[in-house]
Write a protein that holds these residues in place. Structure first.
Motif, PDB file in Angstrom:
ATOM      1  N   PHE A 138       0.801  -1.324  -0.012  1.00 48.86           N
ATOM      2  CA  PHE A 138      -0.018  -0.044   0.011  1.00 48.86           C
ATOM      3  C   PHE A 138       0.812   1.256   0.171  1.00 48.86           C
ATOM      4  CE2 PHE A 138      -2.989  -3.188   1.699  1.00 48.86           C
ATOM      5  CZ  PHE A 138      -3.888  -2.903   0.848  1.00 48.86           C
ATOM      6  N   HIS A 139       2.302   1.207  -0.220  1.00 44.91           N
ATOM      7  CA  HIS A 139       3.037   2.404  -0.072  1.00 44.91           C
ATOM      8  C   HIS A 139       2.783   3.293  -1.358  1.00 44.91           C
ATOM      9  CE1 HIS A 139       5.402  -1.107   1.615  1.00 44.91           C
ATOM     10  NE2 HIS A 139       5.611  -0.136   2.446  1.00 44.91           N
ATOM     11  N   HIS A 140       2.214   2.735  -2.302  1.00 45.11           N
ATOM     12  CA  HIS A 140       2.154   3.827  -3.635  1.00 45.11           C
ATOM     13  C   HIS A 140       0.320   4.205  -3.792  1.00 45.11           C
ATOM     14  CE1 HIS A 140       5.240   0.413  -4.599  1.00 45.11           C
ATOM     15  NE2 HIS A 140       5.535   1.740  -3.965  1.00 45.11           N
ATOM     16  N   ILE A 141      -0.476   3.814  -2.665  1.00 45.33           N
ATOM     17  CA  ILE A 141      -1.618   4.210  -2.942  1.00 45.33           C
ATOM     18  C   ILE A 141      -1.901   5.372  -2.074  1.00 45.33           C
ATOM     19  CG2 ILE A 141      -4.150   3.399  -2.819  1.00 45.33           C
ATOM     20  CD1 ILE A 141      -2.225   1.711  -4.260  1.00 45.33           C
ATOM     21  N   ALA A 142      -1.798   6.538  -2.528  1.00 44.44           N
ATOM     22  CA  ALA A 142      -1.870   7.834  -1.950  1.00 44.44           C
ATOM     23  C   ALA A 142      -3.057   7.997  -1.072  1.00 44.44           C
ATOM     24  CB  ALA A 142      -1.848   9.035  -2.743  1.00 44.44           C
ATOM     25  N   ALA A 143      -2.839   8.844   0.157  1.00 48.34           N
ATOM     26  CA  ALA A 143      -4.109   8.819   1.023  1.00 48.34           C
ATOM     27  C   ALA A 143      -5.247   9.600   0.344  1.00 48.34           C
ATOM     28  CB  ALA A 143      -3.473   9.660   2.202  1.00 48.34           C
ATOM     29  N   HIS A 144      -4.697  10.609  -0.512  1.00 46.87           N
ATOM     30  CA  HIS A 144      -5.615  11.334  -1.324  1.00 46.87           C
ATOM     31  C   HIS A 144      -6.600  10.671  -2.171  1.00 46.87           C
ATOM     32  CE1 HIS A 144      -7.030  15.054  -3.399  1.00 46.87           C
ATOM     33  NE2 HIS A 144      -6.873  14.248  -4.640  1.00 46.87           N
ATOM     34  N   GLU A 145      -6.145   9.549  -2.775  1.00 48.15           N
ATOM     35  CA  GLU A 145      -6.749   8.414  -3.549  1.00 48.15           C
ATOM     36  C   GLU A 145      -7.744   7.606  -2.708  1.00 48.15           C
ATOM     37  OE1 GLU A 145      -6.345   7.109  -7.148  1.00 48.15           O
ATOM     38  OE2 GLU A 145      -6.411   9.276  -7.039  1.00 48.15           O
ATOM     39  N   LEU A 146      -7.234   7.264  -1.610  1.00 50.64           N
ATOM     40  CA  LEU A 146      -8.041   6.490  -0.597  1.00 50.64           C
ATOM     41  C   LEU A 146      -9.108   7.336  -0.126  1.00 50.64           C
ATOM     42  CD1 LEU A 146      -5.198   4.955   1.307  1.00 50.64           C
ATOM     43  CD2 LEU A 146      -6.800   3.880  -0.231  1.00 50.64           C
ATOM     44  N   ALA A 147      -9.198   8.463   0.078  1.00 47.90           N
ATOM     45  CA  ALA A 147     -10.299   9.348   0.705  1.00 47.90           C
ATOM     46  C   ALA A 147     -11.099   9.541  -0.184  1.00 47.90           C
ATOM     47  CB  ALA A 147      -9.497  10.679   1.023  1.00 47.90           C
ATOM     48  N   GLU A 148     -11.025   9.816  -1.588  1.00 44.76           N
ATOM     49  CA  GLU A 148     -12.129   9.868  -2.701  1.00 44.76           C
ATOM     50  C   GLU A 148     -12.616   8.748  -2.849  1.00 44.76           C
ATOM     51  OE1 GLU A 148     -10.714  12.380  -5.537  1.00 44.76           O
ATOM     52  OE2 GLU A 148     -10.307  14.203  -4.562  1.00 44.76           O
ATOM     53  N   ALA A 149     -13.599   8.004  -2.107  1.00 43.74           N
ATOM     54  CA  ALA A 149     -14.005   6.839  -2.080  1.00 43.74           C
ATOM     55  C   ALA A 149     -14.793   6.410  -3.227  1.00 43.74           C
ATOM     56  CB  ALA A 149     -14.536   6.227  -0.608  1.00 43.74           C
ATOM     57  N   GLU A 150     -15.535   7.626  -3.559  1.00 40.79           N
ATOM     58  CA  GLU A 150     -16.301   7.409  -4.803  1.00 40.79           C
ATOM     59  C   GLU A 150     -15.568   6.996  -6.333  1.00 40.79           C
ATOM     60  OE1 GLU A 150     -16.066   9.807  -3.145  1.00 40.79           O
ATOM     61  OE2 GLU A 150     -15.570  11.508  -4.259  1.00 40.79           O
TER      62      GLU A 150
END
Ligand SMILES: NC(=O)c1ccc[n+]([C@@H]2O[C@H](COP(=O)([O-])OP(=O)(O)OC[C@H]3O[C@@H](n4cnc5c(N)ncnc54)[C@H](OP(=O)(O)O)[C@@H]3O)[C@@H](O)[C@H]2O)c1
Length: 216
Positions: A133-145
Protein backbone atom coordinates in the motif's frame (compact mmCIF):
# COMPACT_ATOMS: atom_id res chain seq x y z
CA UNK A 1 -12.31 -9.32 8.67
CA UNK A 2 -11.25 -7.27 11.73
CA UNK A 3 -8.51 -4.87 10.60
CA UNK A 4 -6.57 -2.88 13.21
CA UNK A 5 -4.79 0.21 11.89
CA UNK A 6 -1.99 1.53 14.13
CA UNK A 7 -1.74 5.26 13.45
CA UNK A 8 -5.22 5.07 11.93
CA UNK A 9 -5.90 8.68 12.90
CA UNK A 10 -3.49 9.78 10.14
CA UNK A 11 -4.16 10.39 6.47
CA UNK A 12 -3.08 7.01 5.11
CA UNK A 13 -4.63 4.91 7.87
CA UNK A 14 -7.93 6.78 7.75
CA UNK A 15 -8.03 6.40 3.97
CA UNK A 16 -7.48 2.65 4.19
CA UNK A 17 -10.10 2.46 6.94
CA UNK A 18 -12.60 4.28 4.73
CA UNK A 19 -12.12 1.96 1.75
CA UNK A 20 -12.15 -1.22 3.85
CA UNK A 21 -15.17 -0.19 5.88
CA UNK A 22 -17.06 0.48 2.64
CA UNK A 23 -15.99 -3.00 1.46
CA UNK A 24 -17.60 -4.55 4.54
CA UNK A 25 -14.64 -5.03 6.88
CA UNK A 26 -14.60 -4.12 10.57
CA UNK A 27 -12.04 -1.48 11.49
CA UNK A 28 -10.24 -0.71 14.73
CA UNK A 29 -8.53 2.67 14.56
CA UNK A 30 -5.39 2.80 16.72
CA UNK A 31 -3.73 5.87 18.22
CA UNK A 32 -1.36 6.85 21.02
CA UNK A 33 -4.46 8.48 22.50
CA UNK A 34 -7.62 6.36 22.81
CA UNK A 35 -9.83 9.47 22.78
CA UNK A 36 -8.31 10.62 19.48
CA UNK A 37 -8.89 7.15 18.02
CA UNK A 38 -12.50 7.26 19.21
CA UNK A 39 -13.04 10.69 17.62
CA UNK A 40 -11.58 9.53 14.30
CA UNK A 41 -13.78 6.42 14.40
CA UNK A 42 -16.87 8.61 14.89
CA UNK A 43 -15.79 10.83 11.97
CA UNK A 44 -15.25 7.82 9.69
CA UNK A 45 -18.56 6.22 10.73
CA UNK A 46 -20.32 9.43 9.70
CA UNK A 47 -18.41 9.61 6.42
CA UNK A 48 -18.94 5.99 5.41
CA UNK A 49 -22.32 5.32 7.07
CA UNK A 50 -20.74 2.10 8.37
CA UNK A 51 -21.05 1.29 12.05
CA UNK A 52 -18.18 -1.20 12.11
CA UNK A 53 -15.46 1.35 12.92
CA UNK A 54 -14.22 1.75 16.50
CA UNK A 55 -11.21 3.43 18.10
CA UNK A 56 -8.72 2.29 20.78
CA UNK A 57 -5.16 2.92 21.81
CA UNK A 58 -2.62 1.19 19.55
CA UNK A 59 -1.97 -1.76 21.90
CA UNK A 60 -5.67 -2.54 22.34
CA UNK A 61 -6.26 -2.14 18.60
CA UNK A 62 -3.46 -4.62 17.84
CA UNK A 63 -5.05 -7.09 20.25
CA UNK A 64 -8.48 -6.76 18.59
CA UNK A 65 -7.36 -7.01 14.95
CA UNK A 66 -7.11 -10.24 12.96
CA UNK A 67 -4.81 -8.30 10.65
CA UNK A 68 -2.73 -5.37 11.91
CA UNK A 69 -1.78 -2.50 9.62
CA UNK A 70 1.15 -0.26 10.56
CA UNK A 71 0.35 3.22 9.20
CA UNK A 72 2.81 5.14 11.35
CA UNK A 73 5.63 7.51 10.50
CA UNK A 74 8.91 5.61 10.44
CA UNK A 75 10.06 7.55 13.50
CA UNK A 76 7.18 6.03 15.52
CA UNK A 77 8.01 2.34 14.99
CA UNK A 78 10.52 1.72 17.80
CA UNK A 79 8.27 3.20 20.50
CA UNK A 80 4.93 1.88 19.23
CA UNK A 81 5.55 -1.69 18.09
CA UNK A 82 7.37 -3.46 20.98
CA UNK A 83 4.35 -3.15 23.33
CA UNK A 84 2.19 -4.79 20.63
CA UNK A 85 4.54 -7.74 20.03
CA UNK A 86 2.50 -10.24 22.03
CA UNK A 87 -0.80 -9.09 20.50
CA UNK A 88 0.65 -9.35 16.98
CA UNK A 89 2.11 -12.83 17.48
CA UNK A 90 1.13 -15.10 14.56
CA UNK A 91 -0.84 -12.33 12.84
CA UNK A 92 -0.42 -10.76 9.44
CA UNK A 93 1.09 -7.30 9.86
CA UNK A 94 0.94 -4.98 6.85
CA UNK A 95 3.54 -2.21 6.76
CA UNK A 96 2.65 0.89 4.72
CA UNK A 97 5.59 2.75 6.24
CA UNK A 98 7.93 4.78 4.05
CA UNK A 99 11.06 6.20 5.69
CA UNK A 100 11.23 9.62 4.05
CA UNK A 101 13.23 12.71 4.87
CA UNK A 102 11.15 15.86 4.44
CA UNK A 103 12.18 19.44 3.77
CA UNK A 104 12.91 19.88 0.06
CA UNK A 105 12.86 16.75 -2.09
CA UNK A 106 11.31 13.69 -0.49
CA UNK A 107 14.33 11.47 0.05
CA UNK A 108 14.06 7.75 0.75
CA UNK A 109 16.11 7.24 3.90
CA UNK A 110 16.25 3.50 4.60
CA UNK A 111 17.02 2.37 8.15
CA UNK A 112 19.89 -0.05 8.94
CA UNK A 113 17.46 -3.00 8.56
CA UNK A 114 17.24 -2.11 4.84
CA UNK A 115 13.61 -0.98 4.86
CA UNK A 116 10.91 0.08 7.27
CA UNK A 117 9.12 -3.25 6.68
CA UNK A 118 12.20 -5.25 7.67
CA UNK A 119 12.45 -3.08 10.79
CA UNK A 120 8.79 -3.90 11.54
CA UNK A 121 9.61 -7.61 11.11
CA UNK A 122 12.58 -7.29 13.48
CA UNK A 123 10.40 -5.55 16.09
CA UNK A 124 7.57 -8.11 15.67
CA UNK A 125 9.54 -11.32 14.97
CA UNK A 126 6.60 -13.72 15.46
CA UNK A 127 4.39 -11.85 12.97
CA UNK A 128 3.99 -12.34 9.23
CA UNK A 129 4.96 -8.97 7.81
CA UNK A 130 3.86 -7.94 4.33
CA UNK A 131 4.96 -4.61 2.86
CA UNK A 132 2.11 -3.09 0.82
CA UNK A 133 0.00 0.00 0.00
CA UNK A 134 2.99 2.39 -0.19
CA UNK A 135 1.93 3.68 -3.62
CA UNK A 136 -1.73 4.24 -2.83
CA UNK A 137 -1.86 7.90 -1.82
CA UNK A 138 -4.04 8.97 1.09
CA UNK A 139 -5.69 11.45 -1.25
CA UNK A 140 -6.76 8.60 -3.57
CA UNK A 141 -8.03 6.50 -0.70
CA UNK A 142 -10.11 9.36 0.71
CA UNK A 143 -12.01 9.93 -2.55
CA UNK A 144 -13.88 6.71 -2.06
CA UNK A 145 -16.37 7.29 -4.88
CA UNK A 146 -13.51 6.99 -7.43
CA UNK A 147 -11.67 3.79 -8.42
CA UNK A 148 -7.93 3.85 -7.69
CA UNK A 149 -5.81 3.64 -10.85
CA UNK A 150 -2.76 2.03 -9.30
CA UNK A 151 -1.39 -1.47 -8.78
CA UNK A 152 -0.75 -2.79 -5.29
CA UNK A 153 2.85 -3.99 -5.07
CA UNK A 154 3.47 -6.23 -2.08
CA UNK A 155 6.32 -8.34 -0.74
CA UNK A 156 6.85 -10.64 2.21
CA UNK A 157 8.01 -14.09 3.24
CA UNK A 158 4.65 -15.77 3.82
CA UNK A 159 2.59 -16.82 0.77
CA UNK A 160 -0.63 -17.22 2.77
CA UNK A 161 -0.21 -13.74 4.24
CA UNK A 162 0.26 -12.32 0.75
CA UNK A 163 -2.91 -14.12 -0.37
CA UNK A 164 -4.84 -12.35 2.41
CA UNK A 165 -3.34 -8.99 1.43
CA UNK A 166 -4.31 -9.72 -2.18
CA UNK A 167 -7.92 -10.17 -1.05
CA UNK A 168 -7.80 -7.00 1.07
CA UNK A 169 -6.51 -5.12 -1.97
CA UNK A 170 -9.15 -6.65 -4.23
CA UNK A 171 -11.85 -5.60 -1.77
CA UNK A 172 -10.98 -1.98 -2.55
CA UNK A 173 -10.63 -2.62 -6.29
CA UNK A 174 -6.84 -3.00 -6.50
CA UNK A 175 -4.85 -5.52 -8.53
CA UNK A 176 -2.13 -6.99 -6.31
CA UNK A 177 1.29 -7.89 -7.66
CA UNK A 178 3.62 -10.10 -5.64
CA UNK A 179 7.11 -8.60 -5.93
CA UNK A 180 8.88 -11.25 -3.86
CA UNK A 181 10.45 -11.49 -0.43
CA UNK A 182 10.51 -8.82 2.27
CA UNK A 183 14.09 -7.95 1.27
CA UNK A 184 12.49 -6.22 -1.75
CA UNK A 185 10.67 -3.80 0.56
CA UNK A 186 13.44 -1.18 0.24
CA UNK A 187 12.92 -0.67 -3.51
CA UNK A 188 9.13 -0.79 -3.03
CA UNK A 189 9.25 1.90 -0.32
CA UNK A 190 11.70 3.94 -2.41
CA UNK A 191 9.20 4.22 -5.27
CA UNK A 192 7.04 6.35 -2.97
CA UNK A 193 9.84 8.93 -2.83
CA UNK A 194 9.73 9.06 -6.64
CA UNK A 195 5.94 9.44 -6.67
CA UNK A 196 6.16 12.23 -4.07
CA UNK A 197 8.78 13.97 -6.21
CA UNK A 198 6.58 13.56 -9.33
CA UNK A 199 3.64 15.02 -7.41
CA UNK A 200 5.69 18.08 -6.44
CA UNK A 201 7.23 18.53 -9.89
CA UNK A 202 3.91 18.25 -11.78
CA UNK A 203 1.64 19.69 -9.07
CA UNK A 204 -0.32 16.45 -8.60
CA UNK A 205 -1.69 14.70 -5.53
CA UNK A 206 -2.11 11.21 -6.90
CA UNK A 207 0.60 9.91 -9.22
CA UNK A 208 0.68 6.10 -9.10
CA UNK A 209 2.29 3.06 -10.61
CA UNK A 210 0.97 0.29 -12.88
CA UNK A 211 2.89 -2.74 -14.14
CA UNK A 212 2.56 -3.64 -17.84
CA UNK A 213 2.91 -7.03 -19.49
CA UNK A 214 0.97 -9.12 -16.98
CA UNK A 215 -1.87 -11.39 -18.13
CA UNK A 216 -5.36 -10.16 -17.19
N1 LIG B 1 0.04 9.94 3.29
C1 LIG B 1 0.21 9.19 2.20
O1 LIG B 1 -0.29 9.51 1.09
C2 LIG B 1 1.02 7.91 2.28
C3 LIG B 1 1.07 7.08 1.14
C4 LIG B 1 1.77 5.88 1.25
C5 LIG B 1 2.44 5.54 2.42
N2 LIG B 1 2.38 6.39 3.50
C6 LIG B 1 3.10 6.01 4.71
O2 LIG B 1 2.14 5.58 5.65
C7 LIG B 1 2.53 5.99 6.97
C8 LIG B 1 1.44 6.87 7.55
O3 LIG B 1 1.31 8.01 6.71
P1 LIG B 1 0.42 9.27 7.17
O4 LIG B 1 0.54 10.28 6.09
O5 LIG B 1 -0.94 8.80 7.58
O6 LIG B 1 1.24 9.73 8.46
P2 LIG B 1 0.84 10.76 9.60
O7 LIG B 1 -0.51 11.31 9.33
O8 LIG B 1 1.99 11.69 9.73
O9 LIG B 1 0.85 9.83 10.90
C9 LIG B 1 -0.10 8.81 11.11
C10 LIG B 1 -0.40 8.73 12.60
O10 LIG B 1 0.74 8.25 13.31
C11 LIG B 1 0.71 8.75 14.63
N3 LIG B 1 2.03 9.28 14.97
C12 LIG B 1 2.61 10.42 14.51
N4 LIG B 1 3.86 10.55 14.99
C13 LIG B 1 4.07 9.46 15.79
C14 LIG B 1 5.17 9.01 16.59
N5 LIG B 1 6.31 9.70 16.65
N6 LIG B 1 5.02 7.85 17.26
C15 LIG B 1 3.87 7.12 17.19
N7 LIG B 1 2.80 7.50 16.46
C16 LIG B 1 2.91 8.65 15.76
C17 LIG B 1 -0.34 9.84 14.69
O11 LIG B 1 -1.46 9.30 15.38
P3 LIG B 1 -1.78 9.62 16.92
O12 LIG B 1 -1.22 11.00 17.18
O13 LIG B 1 -3.26 9.57 16.95
O14 LIG B 1 -1.09 8.55 17.69
C18 LIG B 1 -0.72 10.07 13.23
O15 LIG B 1 -2.08 10.41 13.06
C19 LIG B 1 3.87 6.73 6.82
O16 LIG B 1 4.94 5.88 7.09
C20 LIG B 1 3.86 7.16 5.35
O17 LIG B 1 5.16 7.27 4.84
C21 LIG B 1 1.68 7.55 3.46
Amino acid sequence: MNIAILGGTGKEGAGLATRWALAGHSIIIGSRDAARAHDKAVELRERTHKLTIVGHDNAEAAALGDVVVVALPHTGLSATLPPTRQACRGKIVISTVVPLTFGGPRLFTPPPAGSAAEEVQALLPESKVVAAFHHIAAHELAEAEHPIECDLLMCGADADAKAVVTELGRSMGLRSIDVGPLTNAGPVEGITALLATINRRYKLKNSGIQITGLPD
